[in-house]
Write an enzyme that holds these catalytic residues in place. Structure first.
Site, short mmCIF file in Angstrom:
data_model
loop_
_atom_site.label_atom_id
_atom_site.label_comp_id
_atom_site.label_asym_id
_atom_site.label_seq_id
_atom_site.Cartn_x
_atom_site.Cartn_y
_atom_site.Cartn_z
CD GLU A 226 -10.19 -4.29 0.49
OE1 GLU A 226 -9.36 -3.63 1.13
OE2 GLU A 226 -10.99 -5.07 1.03
CB CYS A 261 -10.65 -12.31 -1.06
SG CYS A 261 -10.39 -11.65 0.57
#
Ligand code: NAD
Length: 454
Positions: A226, A261
């Site tokens: 990720e 993110c």
């Protein structure tokens, strides 16, 4: 290893780092514990993780304070993060039985065909600091539910939180030989890459993720990544309430000082609403309160890591040198702490790093576009593929645009959000594989096919 408060630059405490011998010792513990843990009925494992969620609630203020002290996130945002983690645990534990139970696929003339979801074994979770509870929970909760043992390496910038997580998991009933914490930075991470884990689950930058992926490829075990993003938003010409849209999207860009993110990293605005949107957006940003993150009401805290200050500063300098206009902020705040003013850049182009490289700080570039086609072209002009968003009065128009963007998540009239019920995944340089949802629950399992005759 010293733990630094990024708001004051003071040393909070120091912790003992792991080394090869201590990591090997922890690994052996996990090897012994995993088989027993897998024999614990799923219902009991679920109950243990629900107790962990209860403990997060009981210890909310204390743990939010620790989180704020080491990563610099405003206190209310630390509370929000821990509560968000509890919500994710709720979904994962409430859905574990449904998605981890055996699937009977066919029963026909004495033949039964079924799938059993076996755990991977011992998994290694190398994690990031920006949302240590959220990104940690995405991995270690489904991993433990599925019967795995976990070596959890918190980021060196959120070690105290990692150790709190360990304490509460053990208090909730996770055996000592089922969850272990590796304390340290990149060198400790490297040690983990050499051990024979049955799966690697990484959250962090593209650079480190690529390195880990290459390093463990020969092991032929799952490696999920990720990674970062350069998430675009498009504001179409039919948005109704510009003021609200500007407020919501400014929050999407600047929450946690832009260190998310899925933070909005670049904005494209239809020329028909550009002036009105920019006006409201800049007003909103100029109203953000910057300050010591433990003080109530502060919205912009310091950046977590000192080097990021210089990175963001260079992005702004480069953009201005190439013709961008500063509409707000633009520089470091003098004095102690890694503070950078919330910054809005106009007249930006894709020749500037601020529109191409993940800023991971309180900086946004806004660009005028003439129509949807130009917006799509620019949104697609990236190596990343985490999220993309469209603000428009029309769902059909938004879905049509989002369908053309190569990203793991699409947002219509919202941004910077994650749901436990949906897969969280990046494409291209934003990652590999999914956490959360039924896909994320099963990511920590390996299916075994049974053909049973008789
Ligand atoms: P990072 O890559 O610097 O570090 C992540 C982790 O990797 C840390 O625990 C670090 O100690 C470890 N590490 C570093 N070098 C290593 C090596 N050689 N071997 C093994 N481990 C090593 O990332 P970061 O600064 O902690 O996190 C920020 C990045 O994470 C941003 O790019 C952000 O977008 C991304 N992120 C992505 C998601 C997502 O869900 N996609 C979530 C949070 C953060």
């Amino acid at each position: 290893m010293n733990v630094i408060n990024p708001a004051t630059e003071e040393v909070i405490t120091s912790v003992k780092e792991d080394n090869l011998a201590s990591i090997e010792f922890k690994y052996d513990l996990l090897r012994k514990g995993q088989e027993q843990w897998n024999l614990v009925p799923l219902k009991e494992r679920i109950a243990v993780l629900q107790r962990f969620a209860d403990l997060l609630k009981e210890n909310l203020e204390q743990n939010a304070t620790i989180l704020t002290s080491e990563v610099g996130k405003p206190l209310q945002q630390s509370r929000n993060e821990i509560n968000g983690a509890r919500n994710r645990i709720k979904w994962l534990t409430e859905n574990a039985e449904k998605y981890l139970a055996d699937d009977i696929m066919n029963i026909d003339k004495g033949l039964t065909e079924k799938i059993v979801y076996e755990p991977l074994g011992i998994i290694c979770n190398i994690s990031a600091w920006n949302y240590p509870y959220l990104v940690g929970v995405n991995v270690f909760v489904p991993a433990l539910l599925a019967g795995n043992a976990v070596m959890y390496k918190p980021s060196e910038f959120s070690t105290l939180t990692g150790l709190e997580i360990e304490k509460l998991l053990k208090k909730a009933g996770v055996p000592d030989n089922v969850f272990q914490v590796a304390v340290g930075a990149a060198d400790v991470g490297e040690i983990l890459l050499h051990l024979p884990f049955n799966g690697y689950f990484f959250t962090g930058s593209y650079k480190t993720g690529k390195h880990i992926h290459e390093k463990v490829a020969h092991k032929m075990v799952p490696c999920q990544l990720e990674l970062g993003g350069k998430d675009p938003l498009y504001i179409a010409d039919d948005v109704a309430d510009i003021k609200n849209v500007a407020a919501g999207t400014a929050d999407g860009a600047f929450y946690n000082s832009g260190q998310s993110c899925c933070a909005v990293e670049r904005i494209y605005v239809n020329e028909k609403v550009y002036d009105a949107y920019v006006d409201e957006f800049v007003k909103e940003v100029k109203g953000f309160k910057l300050g010591i993150p433990s003080e109530e009401g502060v919205y912009i805290g310091p950046l977590t890591r000192r080097p990021q200050l210089e990175f963001v500063e260079n992005q702004v300098k480069e953009a201005v040198a190439k013709g961008a206009t500063l509409a707000a902020g633009g520089k470091r705040v003098t004095g102690k702490g890694y503070f950078f003013e919330p910054t809005v850049l106009l007249d930006v182009t894709h020749d500037m790093s601020v529109m191409r490289e993940e800023s991971f700080g309180p900086v946004i570039g806004i660009m005028k576009v003439k129509d949807d086609a130009e917006a799509i072209k620019l949104m697609q002009d990236t190596e990343y593929g985490l999220t993309a968003g469209v603000y428009s009065a029309s769902k059909e128009r938004a879905e049509k645009i989002l369908g053309k963007i190569n990203a793991g998540t699409g947002y219509w009239n919202c941004c910077d959000r994650v749901s436990a019920a949906l897969p969280w995944s990046g494409r291209k340089h934003s990652g590999l594989g999914s956490t959360l949802s039924h896909i994320g629950l099963r990511a920590f399992t390996q299916p075994k096919a049974y053909h049973l005759k008789g």
